[in-house]
Scaffold this motif. Structure first.
Motif, PDB file in Angstrom:
ATOM      1  N   TYR A  32      34.061  31.595  32.217  1.00  0.00           N
ATOM      2  CA  TYR A  32      35.445  32.003  32.484  1.00  0.00           C
ATOM      3  C   TYR A  32      36.395  31.392  31.460  1.00  0.00           C
ATOM      4  O   TYR A  32      37.309  32.062  30.974  1.00  0.00           O
ATOM      5  N   GLU A  41      43.369  41.432  34.576  1.00  0.00           N
ATOM      6  CA  GLU A  41      42.579  41.632  35.788  1.00  0.00           C
ATOM      7  C   GLU A  41      41.347  42.483  35.532  1.00  0.00           C
ATOM      8  O   GLU A  41      41.384  43.468  34.815  1.00  0.00           O
ATOM      9  N   ARG A  45      35.978  39.360  36.063  1.00  0.00           N
ATOM     10  CA  ARG A  45      36.799  38.145  35.930  1.00  0.00           C
ATOM     11  C   ARG A  45      37.013  37.484  37.290  1.00  0.00           C
ATOM     12  O   ARG A  45      36.891  36.263  37.421  1.00  0.00           O
ATOM     13  N   SER A  46      37.324  38.281  38.304  1.00  0.00           N
ATOM     14  CA  SER A  46      37.570  37.733  39.643  1.00  0.00           C
ATOM     15  C   SER A  46      36.319  37.076  40.213  1.00  0.00           C
ATOM     16  O   SER A  46      36.385  35.999  40.809  1.00  0.00           O
ATOM     17  N   LYS A  49      35.533  33.752  38.275  1.00  0.00           N
ATOM     18  CA  LYS A  49      36.505  32.712  38.601  1.00  0.00           C
ATOM     19  C   LYS A  49      36.269  32.172  40.004  1.00  0.00           C
ATOM     20  O   LYS A  49      36.252  30.940  40.213  1.00  0.00           O
ATOM     21  N   ASP A  80      41.715  31.186  44.134  1.00  0.00           N
ATOM     22  CA  ASP A  80      41.307  31.657  42.811  1.00  0.00           C
ATOM     23  C   ASP A  80      41.149  33.168  42.794  1.00  0.00           C
ATOM     24  O   ASP A  80      41.581  33.845  41.858  1.00  0.00           O
ATOM     25  N   SER A  84      43.536  35.882  40.780  1.00  0.00           N
ATOM     26  CA  SER A  84      42.887  36.636  39.702  1.00  0.00           C
ATOM     27  C   SER A  84      43.244  38.119  39.755  1.00  0.00           C
ATOM     28  O   SER A  84      42.927  38.870  38.837  1.00  0.00           O
TER      29      SER A  84
END
Length: 233
Positions: A32, A41, A45-46, A49, A80, A84
């Motif tokens: 990350y 976004e 990524r979400s 993280k 988090d 995100s």
């Protein structure tokens, strides 16, 4: 960051699972930091993280950590995920989740067998507490002017993070507890940089190229140090 779980206390298989989760969390955090902290976004990524801290919480749970510590890591992982994603509602949900995480960290600090609230009266620690209070007032004033429609939530969050930093001072400054105290300090630093990034620094500032790396690096290391200092103690 290596965190040693005792196989004698947990059993070899349990200790190996906990260590594997820590390693997975560290790998996700590194991925990350290198490839996603500065991007917009996305589902990947979400997931990365969120997993970075969720793995720490799972490792702590397997290692028999206090439920308040597990809850702190769990709410931070939830925060988090919310942060995100785009949108004011999710941002506010993220702020609320982190506020709950800090409250559980405070509970963990104060409830630890080696903690002593009387330590806050020591001159060196009292000076830090007063400094955090004054600094928090200054940050709240700045954010109230700069945070727009989210000013109330952001300003309300400031005393919570400052209280978490101050509450860590009930722990002894010796052994592995130093890791937890340093983790709390890094958490405060991470939130400070994030506040500057989101609400204070002007768009186009060259500093904004660096802040995502500073925020994530300080934040994840803070969580790892808090886990290390409180589980190994």
């Amino acid at each position: 960051m290596p965190i040693a779980f005792s196989s004698a206390e947990l059993g070899i298989e349990t200790a190996m699972i906990a260590q594997a989760l820590l390693a997975l969390g560290g790998v996700c955090a590194a991925v990350y930091w290198v490839g996603f902290c500065y991007r917009g976004e996305s589902a990947v990524r979400s997931v990365i993280k969120t997993a970075s801290v969720a793995c720490l919480g799972l490792a702590g749970w397997i290692a028999g950590a206090e439920m308040s510590l597990i809850a702190a890591l769990g709410f931070c992982a939830l925060g988090d995920f919310a942060l995100s994603r785009n949108g004011e509602r999710l941002f506010l949900m993220g702020v609320a989740a982190f506020a709950l995480g800090h409250l559980f960290y405070i509970t963990t600090f104060v409830g630890h067998p080696e903690s002593d609230i009387a330590r806050l009266a020591l001159q060196s620690r009292l000076s830090i507490v007063i400094g955090l209070g004054v600094f928090g007032l200054g940050m709240a004033a700045v954010l109230y002017r700069m945070a727009g429609t989210m000013r109330l939530a952001v300003v309300a969050y400031v005393p919570v993070i400052m209280a978490m930093g101050g509450a860590a001072l009930v722990l002894p400054f010796s052994g592995v507890f130093v890791l937890a105290v340093c983790g709390a300090a890094l958490f405060v630093l991470s939130d400070l940089i994030l506040s500057l990034e989101l609400f204070v620094l002007p768009a186009g500032s060259p500093i904004l190229r660096l802040t995502p790396f500073a925020v994530w690096g300080a934040y994840w290391l803070a969580q790892a140090l808090l886990l290390a200092g409180l589980v190994a103690a």
